[in-house]
Design a protein around this motif. Structure first.
Motif, PDB file in Angstrom:
ATOM      1  N   TRP A  60      -2.978 -64.901 -14.009  1.00  0.00           N
ATOM      2  CA  TRP A  60      -1.716 -65.322 -13.408  1.00  0.00           C
ATOM      3  C   TRP A  60      -1.954 -65.840 -11.983  1.00  0.00           C
ATOM      4  O   TRP A  60      -2.988 -65.601 -11.374  1.00  0.00           O
ATOM      5  CB  TRP A  60      -0.689 -64.202 -13.435  1.00  0.00           C
ATOM      6  CG  TRP A  60      -1.071 -62.932 -12.744  1.00  0.00           C
ATOM      7  CD1 TRP A  60      -0.772 -62.568 -11.465  1.00  0.00           C
ATOM      8  CD2 TRP A  60      -1.799 -61.828 -13.292  1.00  0.00           C
ATOM      9  NE1 TRP A  60      -1.269 -61.324 -11.181  1.00  0.00           N
ATOM     10  CE2 TRP A  60      -1.906 -60.836 -12.290  1.00  0.00           C
ATOM     11  CE3 TRP A  60      -2.384 -61.575 -14.553  1.00  0.00           C
ATOM     12  CZ2 TRP A  60      -2.561 -59.629 -12.493  1.00  0.00           C
ATOM     13  CZ3 TRP A  60      -3.032 -60.364 -14.739  1.00  0.00           C
ATOM     14  CH2 TRP A  60      -3.117 -59.413 -13.735  1.00  0.00           C
ATOM     15  N   GLN A  88      10.146 -64.434 -26.697  1.00  0.00           N
ATOM     16  CA  GLN A  88       8.821 -65.027 -26.557  1.00  0.00           C
ATOM     17  C   GLN A  88       7.785 -63.912 -26.516  1.00  0.00           C
ATOM     18  O   GLN A  88       7.967 -62.907 -25.845  1.00  0.00           O
ATOM     19  CB  GLN A  88       8.761 -65.834 -25.267  1.00  0.00           C
ATOM     20  CG  GLN A  88       7.383 -66.350 -24.917  1.00  0.00           C
ATOM     21  CD  GLN A  88       7.357 -67.109 -23.610  1.00  0.00           C
ATOM     22  OE1 GLN A  88       7.375 -68.320 -23.598  1.00  0.00           O
ATOM     23  NE2 GLN A  88       7.317 -66.395 -22.497  1.00  0.00           N
ATOM     24  N   TYR A  94       0.255 -65.321 -19.197  1.00  0.00           N
ATOM     25  CA  TYR A  94       1.279 -65.157 -18.160  1.00  0.00           C
ATOM     26  C   TYR A  94       0.827 -65.849 -16.880  1.00  0.00           C
ATOM     27  O   TYR A  94      -0.325 -65.740 -16.476  1.00  0.00           O
ATOM     28  CB  TYR A  94       1.523 -63.668 -17.901  1.00  0.00           C
ATOM     29  CG  TYR A  94       2.385 -63.409 -16.678  1.00  0.00           C
ATOM     30  CD1 TYR A  94       3.749 -63.649 -16.711  1.00  0.00           C
ATOM     31  CD2 TYR A  94       1.814 -62.950 -15.494  1.00  0.00           C
ATOM     32  CE1 TYR A  94       4.539 -63.421 -15.583  1.00  0.00           C
ATOM     33  CE2 TYR A  94       2.588 -62.720 -14.369  1.00  0.00           C
ATOM     34  CZ  TYR A  94       3.949 -62.959 -14.422  1.00  0.00           C
ATOM     35  OH  TYR A  94       4.711 -62.744 -13.299  1.00  0.00           O
ATOM     36  N   LEU A 107       8.853 -67.672 -17.256  1.00  0.00           N
ATOM     37  CA  LEU A 107       9.343 -66.942 -18.420  1.00  0.00           C
ATOM     38  C   LEU A 107      10.801 -67.299 -18.697  1.00  0.00           C
ATOM     39  O   LEU A 107      11.557 -67.632 -17.778  1.00  0.00           O
ATOM     40  CB  LEU A 107       9.228 -65.436 -18.189  1.00  0.00           C
ATOM     41  CG  LEU A 107       7.831 -64.870 -17.947  1.00  0.00           C
ATOM     42  CD1 LEU A 107       7.904 -63.343 -17.822  1.00  0.00           C
ATOM     43  CD2 LEU A 107       6.870 -65.266 -19.056  1.00  0.00           C
ATOM     44  N   VAL A 132      12.041 -58.091 -19.691  1.00  0.00           N
ATOM     45  CA  VAL A 132      10.661 -58.262 -20.122  1.00  0.00           C
ATOM     46  C   VAL A 132      10.087 -56.909 -20.515  1.00  0.00           C
ATOM     47  O   VAL A 132      10.231 -55.930 -19.777  1.00  0.00           O
ATOM     48  CB  VAL A 132       9.791 -58.878 -19.005  1.00  0.00           C
ATOM     49  CG1 VAL A 132       8.361 -59.091 -19.503  1.00  0.00           C
ATOM     50  CG2 VAL A 132      10.380 -60.202 -18.516  1.00  0.00           C
ATOM     51  N   LEU A 153       7.046 -58.849 -11.773  1.00  0.00           N
ATOM     52  CA  LEU A 153       8.314 -59.171 -12.429  1.00  0.00           C
ATOM     53  C   LEU A 153       9.471 -58.370 -11.845  1.00  0.00           C
ATOM     54  O   LEU A 153      10.561 -58.903 -11.618  1.00  0.00           O
ATOM     55  CB  LEU A 153       8.195 -58.916 -13.930  1.00  0.00           C
ATOM     56  CG  LEU A 153       7.286 -59.878 -14.693  1.00  0.00           C
ATOM     57  CD1 LEU A 153       7.037 -59.366 -16.094  1.00  0.00           C
ATOM     58  CD2 LEU A 153       7.910 -61.279 -14.738  1.00  0.00           C
ATOM     59  N   ARG A 156      13.530 -59.080 -12.226  1.00  0.00           N
ATOM     60  CA  ARG A 156      13.651 -58.923 -13.678  1.00  0.00           C
ATOM     61  C   ARG A 156      13.815 -57.450 -14.054  1.00  0.00           C
ATOM     62  O   ARG A 156      13.257 -56.567 -13.397  1.00  0.00           O
ATOM     63  CB  ARG A 156      12.405 -59.474 -14.374  1.00  0.00           C
ATOM     64  CG  ARG A 156      12.214 -60.962 -14.279  1.00  0.00           C
ATOM     65  CD  ARG A 156      13.353 -61.725 -14.944  1.00  0.00           C
ATOM     66  NE  ARG A 156      13.073 -63.142 -14.983  1.00  0.00           N
ATOM     67  CZ  ARG A 156      12.628 -63.793 -16.054  1.00  0.00           C
ATOM     68  NH1 ARG A 156      12.434 -63.144 -17.192  1.00  0.00           N
ATOM     69  NH2 ARG A 156      12.399 -65.085 -16.008  1.00  0.00           N
ATOM     70  N   THR A 187      11.196 -61.700 -23.228  1.00  0.00           N
ATOM     71  CA  THR A 187       9.745 -61.864 -23.330  1.00  0.00           C
ATOM     72  C   THR A 187       9.068 -60.525 -23.590  1.00  0.00           C
ATOM     73  O   THR A 187       9.457 -59.507 -23.008  1.00  0.00           O
ATOM     74  CB  THR A 187       9.152 -62.449 -22.028  1.00  0.00           C
ATOM     75  OG1 THR A 187       9.868 -63.616 -21.647  1.00  0.00           O
ATOM     76  CG2 THR A 187       7.683 -62.806 -22.210  1.00  0.00           C
ATOM     77  N   ILE A 226       5.185 -59.195 -23.164  1.00  0.00           N
ATOM     78  CA  ILE A 226       3.861 -59.536 -22.650  1.00  0.00           C
ATOM     79  C   ILE A 226       2.882 -58.452 -23.074  1.00  0.00           C
ATOM     80  O   ILE A 226       3.059 -57.283 -22.719  1.00  0.00           O
ATOM     81  CB  ILE A 226       3.868 -59.678 -21.115  1.00  0.00           C
ATOM     82  CG1 ILE A 226       4.848 -60.774 -20.691  1.00  0.00           C
ATOM     83  CG2 ILE A 226       2.461 -59.982 -20.602  1.00  0.00           C
ATOM     84  CD1 ILE A 226       4.984 -60.917 -19.183  1.00  0.00           C
TER      85      ILE A 226
END
Length: 409
Positions: A46, A147, A154, A160, A165, A181, A186, A330, A332
């Motif tokens: 990332w 997703q 990521y 995103l 998440v 995040l 988020r 999402t 992850i």
């Protein structure tokens, strides 16, 4: 067909370190990299990532760290630049954009097939790294679910889709992504399995300073009571932040991250979590306490340093999460990597499909490994550890080539 006495497969820190050692020994070689130098650092991380290890620990052969910030943590972009500079400084013979698709033993050495042609070599080194293929243990079903991506895909919160998440995995990647995040606003849930909690600093020193001083980082595999357990140990729950702050379950809870147990399955549009959160946390706390006690004894300092605050496990963590109600955008998967060596001949592999070796020397004459976890010691997959191993593998190669009547390049 092109030829080199030694073909190194992989142009990351391990392959470049070995190239330097072979050059110093006058050994003809080539480094074949399927992407660019340091490709995994470029393409599978990332944007805000920093190294977990402090700068003083990241030297490579011929280039120890001598900058102004030994206790700092390089950004991944800065480290890629470091690798490029290292390759240029030592004139490493790297060919980029070359993917090796097959490697087999022949009468006089090895035959290699690649995306741009064939090679022959007297010796081959697999320096492709410990992380090869992203591993996702479960695939969310349903066309309209969230997703689902691996941590290697990521990049940043803004990339995103909207919604909460779920981050699966609480080792270094998982906790860092969850932290980023949550700070971006988020709603984050973190699925926690087996993990290793450690403070970033202890007794005014980086935790790696203690691990090195005590000899733990250089500990050989045959000196460890349970080698297989050590190999399966998850990566350290750490982050390389400029402020040296911890990033762990405590700090994540303070940001509002919700903890669950490990993912045990996906069916009927739901993710099911195991009821093992308390046990996973307790195991990590106990292991941390044992190591900190050991450091304190080594330091010989009194009084006993105060221990980190224990994680407060929620009394009733969620057991299920809907993937169809639209709340979660999402998932992850910070669930690690698997490796595939189907391009090597079967005689080089063990029953588990891994490259079989002892201290980086395989049972196939002239075939070596470098940069894998616990290759020769505990830090073999760390940057500095790979450099130390490179010297040993270079010496093994030199002896092997001499036994075959090598003429120095």
């Amino acid at each position: 067909m092109k030829h080199a006495d030694v073909v190194i497969i992989g142009g990351g820190q391990a392959g470049l370190a070995l190239s330097h050692c072979l050059s110093r020994a006058g050994i003809d070689h080539i480094v074949l990299e399927r992407g660019r130098i340091g490709e995994r650092w470029r393409a599978q991380t990332w944007q805000s990532l920093r190294l977990l290890t402090p700068n003083w620990l990241n030297g490579l052969p011929g280039s120890p760290y001598d900058g102004p910030d030994p206790d700092g943590f390089r950004t991944k972009d800065a480290f890629v630049h470091d690798l490029e500079t290292y390759a240029s400084r030592w004139q490493a013979p790297v060919e980029c954009g070359v993917e090796v698709t097959a490697c087999s033993r022949t009468g006089g050495g090895f035959a290699l097939s690649s995306s741009v042609g064939d090679w022959s070599a007297k010796a081959v080194v697999v320096a492709t790294g410990h992380c090869d293929r992203p591993m996702i243990p479960f695939t969310p079903d349903g066309k309209y679910g969230p997703q689902s991506i691996h941590a290697s895909e990521y990049r940043c919160p803004e990339a995103l889709p909207p919604g909460a998440v779920l981050v699966v995995g609480a080792s270094s990647s998982g906790v860092q992504i969850a932290d980023e995040l949550a700070r971006a606003g988020r709603r984050v849930r973190l699925s926690v399995g087996k993990h290793t909690r450690l403070p970033r600093r202890w007794r005014d020193k980086d935790i790696f300073w203690w691990l090195c001083e005590m000899g733990l980082m250089g500990e050989r595999l045959d000196a460890i009571a349970n080698p297989e357990s050590a190999r399966r140990q998850p990566s350290l729950q750490l982050a390389g932040r400029p402020d040296n702050a911890n990033v762990d379950l405590i700090t994540l809870q303070a940001l509002g991250v919700e903890l669950t147990g490990r993912v045990r399955g996906i069916a009927n549009g739901e993710i099911a979590f195991a009821g093992d959160l308390a046990a996973s946390v307790a195991a990590a706390e106990a292991k941390q306490a044992r190591l900190l006690d050991r450091i304190d004894r080594f330091a010989g300092a009194e009084p006993r340093a105060p221990r980190p605050e224990p994680v407060k496990v929620p009394s009733a963590p969620p057991s299920r999460l809907s993937l169809t109600d639209g709340a979660t955008g999402t998932v992850i998967w910070a669930t690690g990597y698997s490796r595939s060596f189907d391009w090597l001949e079967p005689s080089a592999l063990g029953p588990d499909g891994e490259l079989a070796h002892r201290d980086g020397v395989t049972s196939v004459p002239g075939l070596y490994a470098l940069g894998f976890r616990f290759l020769r010691k505990r830090d073999s997959n760390f940057i500095g550890g790979a450099g130390v191993d490179a010297r040993a593998i270079a010496a093994e190669i030199s002896l092997y080539l001499d036994s075959k009547g090598r003429q120095a390049a």
